[in-house]
Design an enzyme around this catalytic site. Structure first.
Site, PDB file in Angstrom:
ATOM      1  N   PRO A   1       0.784  -1.222   0.000  1.00 54.40           N
ATOM      2  CG  PRO A   1      -0.083  -1.060   2.152  1.00 54.40           C
ATOM      3  CD  PRO A   1       0.540  -2.036   1.201  1.00 54.40           C
ATOM      4  CG  ASN A   2      -0.310   4.257   1.285  1.00 51.71           C
ATOM      5  OD1 ASN A   2      -1.293   4.768   0.755  1.00 51.71           O
ATOM      6  ND2 ASN A   2      -0.364   3.668   2.474  1.00 51.71           N
TER       7      ASN A   2
ATOM      8  NE  ARG B   1       3.849   6.584   1.662  1.00 54.48           N
ATOM      9  CZ  ARG B   1       4.138   5.365   2.072  1.00 54.48           C
ATOM     10  NH1 ARG B   1       4.688   4.500   1.232  1.00 54.48           N
ATOM     11  NH2 ARG B   1       3.877   5.003   3.301  1.00 54.48           N
TER      12      ARG B   1
ATOM     13  CE1 TYR C   1       8.794   5.233   3.191  1.00 57.17           C
ATOM     14  CE2 TYR C   1       7.172   6.993   3.129  1.00 57.17           C
ATOM     15  CZ  TYR C   1       7.667   5.841   3.709  1.00 57.17           C
ATOM     16  OH  TYR C   1       7.033   5.300   4.793  1.00 57.17           O
TER      17      TYR C   1
ATOM     18  CG  ASN D   1       8.381  -1.837   0.488  1.00 57.43           C
ATOM     19  OD1 ASN D   1       7.781  -1.906   1.555  1.00 57.43           O
ATOM     20  ND2 ASN D   1       8.964  -0.729   0.063  1.00 57.43           N
TER      21      ASN D   1
ATOM     22  CB  ALA E   1       1.396   0.218   6.602  1.00 56.58           C
TER      23      ALA E   1
ATOM     24  CG  HIS F   1       5.165  -2.146  10.253  1.00 60.53           C
ATOM     25  ND1 HIS F   1       6.490  -2.534  10.289  1.00 60.53           N
ATOM     26  CD2 HIS F   1       5.109  -1.103   9.366  1.00 60.53           C
ATOM     27  CE1 HIS F   1       7.199  -1.742   9.493  1.00 60.53           C
ATOM     28  NE2 HIS F   1       6.394  -0.876   8.916  1.00 60.53           N
TER      29      HIS F   1
ATOM     30  CG  ASP G   1      -0.187 -17.456   8.810  1.00 63.64           C
ATOM     31  OD1 ASP G   1       0.786 -17.620   9.574  1.00 63.64           O
ATOM     32  OD2 ASP G   1      -1.361 -17.345   9.218  1.00 63.64           O
TER      33      ASP G   1
ATOM     34  CD  GLU H   1      11.121  -6.907   6.536  1.00 66.19           C
ATOM     35  OE1 GLU H   1      11.677  -7.853   7.164  1.00 66.19           O
ATOM     36  OE2 GLU H   1      10.513  -5.984   7.104  1.00 66.19           O
TER      37      GLU H   1
ATOM     38  CG  HIS I   1      11.095  -1.982   4.744  1.00 62.87           C
ATOM     39  ND1 HIS I   1       9.730  -1.940   4.585  1.00 62.87           N
ATOM     40  CD2 HIS I   1      11.363  -3.092   5.465  1.00 62.87           C
ATOM     41  CE1 HIS I   1       9.193  -2.981   5.206  1.00 62.87           C
ATOM     42  NE2 HIS I   1      10.163  -3.701   5.743  1.00 62.87           N
ATOM     43  CG  LEU I   2      11.778   2.776  -0.761  1.00 64.43           C
ATOM     44  CD1 LEU I   2      10.339   3.189  -0.926  1.00 64.43           C
ATOM     45  CD2 LEU I   2      12.617   3.291  -1.896  1.00 64.43           C
ATOM     46  CB  SER I   3      12.274   4.470   5.449  1.00 68.97           C
ATOM     47  OG  SER I   3      11.240   3.574   5.842  1.00 68.97           O
TER      48      SER I   3
ATOM     49  NE  ARG J   1       9.690   6.117   8.908  1.00 70.77           N
ATOM     50  CZ  ARG J   1       8.788   5.953   7.934  1.00 70.77           C
ATOM     51  NH1 ARG J   1       8.959   4.997   7.028  1.00 70.77           N
ATOM     52  NH2 ARG J   1       7.725   6.743   7.871  1.00 70.77           N
TER      53      ARG J   1
ATOM     54  NE  ARG K   1       6.511   4.358  10.157  1.00 72.94           N
ATOM     55  CZ  ARG K   1       5.468   4.472   9.315  1.00 72.94           C
ATOM     56  NH1 ARG K   1       5.168   3.484   8.504  1.00 72.94           N
ATOM     57  NH2 ARG K   1       4.746   5.576   9.280  1.00 72.94           N
TER      58      ARG K   1
HETATM   59  C1  DQA Z   1       8.141   1.209   3.957  1.00 68.94           C
HETATM   60  C2  DQA Z   1       8.208   1.374   5.478  1.00 68.94           C
HETATM   61  C3  DQA Z   1       6.849   1.123   6.111  1.00 68.94           C
HETATM   62  O1  DQA Z   1       6.924   1.320   7.516  1.00 68.94           O
HETATM   63  C4  DQA Z   1       5.822   2.093   5.560  1.00 68.94           C
HETATM   64  O2  DQA Z   1       4.553   1.795   6.086  1.00 68.94           O
HETATM   65  C5  DQA Z   1       5.798   2.110   4.080  1.00 68.94           C
HETATM   66  C6  DQA Z   1       7.066   2.086   3.363  1.00 68.94           C
HETATM   67  C7  DQA Z   1       9.483   1.560   3.295  1.00 68.94           C
HETATM   68  O3  DQA Z   1       9.689   1.141   2.152  1.00 68.94           O
HETATM   69  O4  DQA Z   1      10.303   2.269   3.871  1.00 68.94           O
HETATM   70  O5  DQA Z   1       4.744   2.207   3.466  1.00 68.94           O
HETATM   71  O6  DQA Z   1       7.850  -0.149   3.676  1.00 68.94           O
END
Ligand code: DQA
Length: 143
Positions: free
Chosen positions: A10-11, A18, A23, A75, A78, A81, A88, A99, A101-103, A108, A112
């Site tokens: 998502p997002n 964003r 990011y 990725n 959210a 978390h 599963d 896994e 993640h950009l951040s 944070r 998270r």
């Molecule tokens: C994220 C980190 C997550 O905590 C956040 O909800 C995101 C982006 C990242 O790529 O840094 O949507 O997955």
């Protein structure tokens, strides 16, 4: 040629506009372009997708098993978390998941700090901005 799924939650469709201070300014299409180029050099193919829906991510993880994908970069945004369903699925499919993640979520907000995805993933790459995907792709190709 072996396929590596690159699944985005998502997002992440809003990357570029964003919270750029967190990011960065690259869009998901920019990242996809870089990864497609990198994949050629690594001798693998990538199948990159994004959805805002948890169940769709679950379906795509199942699909990774069905098509015999070599690995999945995930990725989950959210859902990382919150989603026991993703954990599963990762445990069920028998395809290695990395896994991404950009951040760096561990630096944070406290909410998270827990990663259900991480409980099933074989590796993680985080905090490198778009380069997190490239480093993860290298790792996946080497599995
Ligand atoms: C994220 C980190 C997550 O905590 C956040 O909800 C995101 C982006 C990242 O790529 O840094 O949507 O997955």
């Amino acid at each position: 040629m072996q396929t590596i799924f690159v699944l985005n939650g998502p997002n992440l469709n809003l990357l570029g506009m964003r919270e750029p201070e967190i990011y960065g300014s690259d869009t998901l299409d920019d990242i996809a372009h870089t990864l497609h180029e990198q994949a050629k050099g690594l001798g693998v193919e990538i199948d990159m997708r994004q959805t805002n829906h948890e169940g769709v991510l679950v379906d795509w993880l199942h699909e990774a098993r069905e098509v015999g994908a070599k690995a999945v970069l995930l990725n989950a945004g959210a859902y990382t978390h919150t989603s026991i369903a993703l954990l599963d699925a990762i445990k069920a499919i028998g395809v290695p998941v990395i896994e991404v993640h950009l951040s760096d979520p561990s630096k944070r907000e406290e909410f998270r700090h827990i990663s259900y995805v991480g409980m099933g993933a074989v590796d993680e790459v985080k905090g490198l901005g778009p380069r997190s995907y490239s480093v993860a792709l290298e790792k996946a190709a080497a599995l």
